[in-house]
Design a protein around this motif. Structure first.
Motif, PDB file in Angstrom:
ATOM      1  N   HIS A  55     -22.092  10.580  32.870  1.00 24.88           N
ATOM      2  CA  HIS A  55     -21.056   9.652  32.328  1.00 24.88           C
ATOM      3  C   HIS A  55     -19.569   9.681  32.734  1.00 24.88           C
ATOM      4  O   HIS A  55     -19.332  10.997  32.774  1.00 24.88           O
ATOM      5  CB  HIS A  55     -21.058   9.469  30.699  1.00 24.88           C
ATOM      6  CG  HIS A  55     -20.548   8.206  30.118  1.00 24.88           C
ATOM      7  ND1 HIS A  55     -19.104   8.116  30.115  1.00 24.88           N
ATOM      8  CD2 HIS A  55     -20.985   7.154  29.867  1.00 24.88           C
ATOM      9  CE1 HIS A  55     -19.008   6.806  29.486  1.00 24.88           C
ATOM     10  NE2 HIS A  55     -20.210   6.397  29.392  1.00 24.88           N
ATOM     11  N   GLN A  61     -23.095  10.854  22.626  1.00 25.39           N
ATOM     12  CA  GLN A  61     -23.651   9.833  21.982  1.00 25.39           C
ATOM     13  C   GLN A  61     -23.910  10.090  20.521  1.00 25.39           C
ATOM     14  O   GLN A  61     -24.433  11.453  20.532  1.00 25.39           O
ATOM     15  CB  GLN A  61     -24.895   9.055  22.450  1.00 25.39           C
ATOM     16  CG  GLN A  61     -25.153   7.839  22.279  1.00 25.39           C
ATOM     17  CD  GLN A  61     -26.316   7.469  23.132  1.00 25.39           C
ATOM     18  OE1 GLN A  61     -27.197   8.247  23.556  1.00 25.39           O
ATOM     19  NE2 GLN A  61     -26.580   6.031  23.243  1.00 25.39           N
ATOM     20  N   ARG A  62     -23.337   9.401  19.676  1.00 22.28           N
ATOM     21  CA  ARG A  62     -23.718  10.012  18.036  1.00 22.28           C
ATOM     22  C   ARG A  62     -25.122   9.677  17.797  1.00 22.28           C
ATOM     23  O   ARG A  62     -25.458   8.724  17.781  1.00 22.28           O
ATOM     24  CB  ARG A  62     -22.937   9.421  17.128  1.00 22.28           C
ATOM     25  CG  ARG A  62     -21.478   9.600  17.205  1.00 22.28           C
ATOM     26  CD  ARG A  62     -20.406   8.859  16.398  1.00 22.28           C
ATOM     27  NE  ARG A  62     -20.928   7.606  16.213  1.00 22.28           N
ATOM     28  CZ  ARG A  62     -20.280   6.727  15.673  1.00 22.28           C
ATOM     29  NH1 ARG A  62     -19.238   7.092  14.750  1.00 22.28           N
ATOM     30  NH2 ARG A  62     -20.755   5.443  15.687  1.00 22.28           N
ATOM     31  N   LEU A  63     -26.157  10.683  17.565  1.00 22.38           N
ATOM     32  CA  LEU A  63     -27.472  10.341  17.286  1.00 22.38           C
ATOM     33  C   LEU A  63     -27.689  10.674  15.725  1.00 22.38           C
ATOM     34  O   LEU A  63     -27.286  11.749  15.202  1.00 22.38           O
ATOM     35  CB  LEU A  63     -28.307  11.199  18.290  1.00 22.38           C
ATOM     36  CG  LEU A  63     -28.154  10.858  19.547  1.00 22.38           C
ATOM     37  CD1 LEU A  63     -29.026  11.841  20.529  1.00 22.38           C
ATOM     38  CD2 LEU A  63     -28.580   9.608  20.095  1.00 22.38           C
TER      39      LEU A  63
END
Length: 72
Positions: A55, A61-63
């Motif tokens: 990226h 990314q919040r998972l």
């Protein structure tokens, strides 16, 4: 890069199974030539010492936690 011509656009349209109007062909010639020129410009950039990344902003990314919510 050399400019595309009408026959090039007609061949591309045929291969892509696209129906294009005859009067639109000059615009397609211009647009596709501009796109190919940009790709050629990008290809000329030296990227030998550039590390690949997933990226461009190194975003994470919040998972949610992987938890069982239903039983079989």
């Amino acid at each position: 890069m050399s400019k595309l011509d009408k026959s090039d656009v007609e061949k591309i349209a045929y291969l892509a199974r696209l129906g294009i109007d005859e009067q639109d062909i000059p615009e397609y010639v211009t647009n596709l030539t501009n796109i190919l020129d940009m790709v050629e410009q990008l290809n000329s950039v030296d990227t030998d010492n550039v590390q690949p990344m997933a990226h461009p902003l190194d975003a994470v990314q919040r998972l949610r936690t992987d938890e069982v919510t239903e039983e079989n």
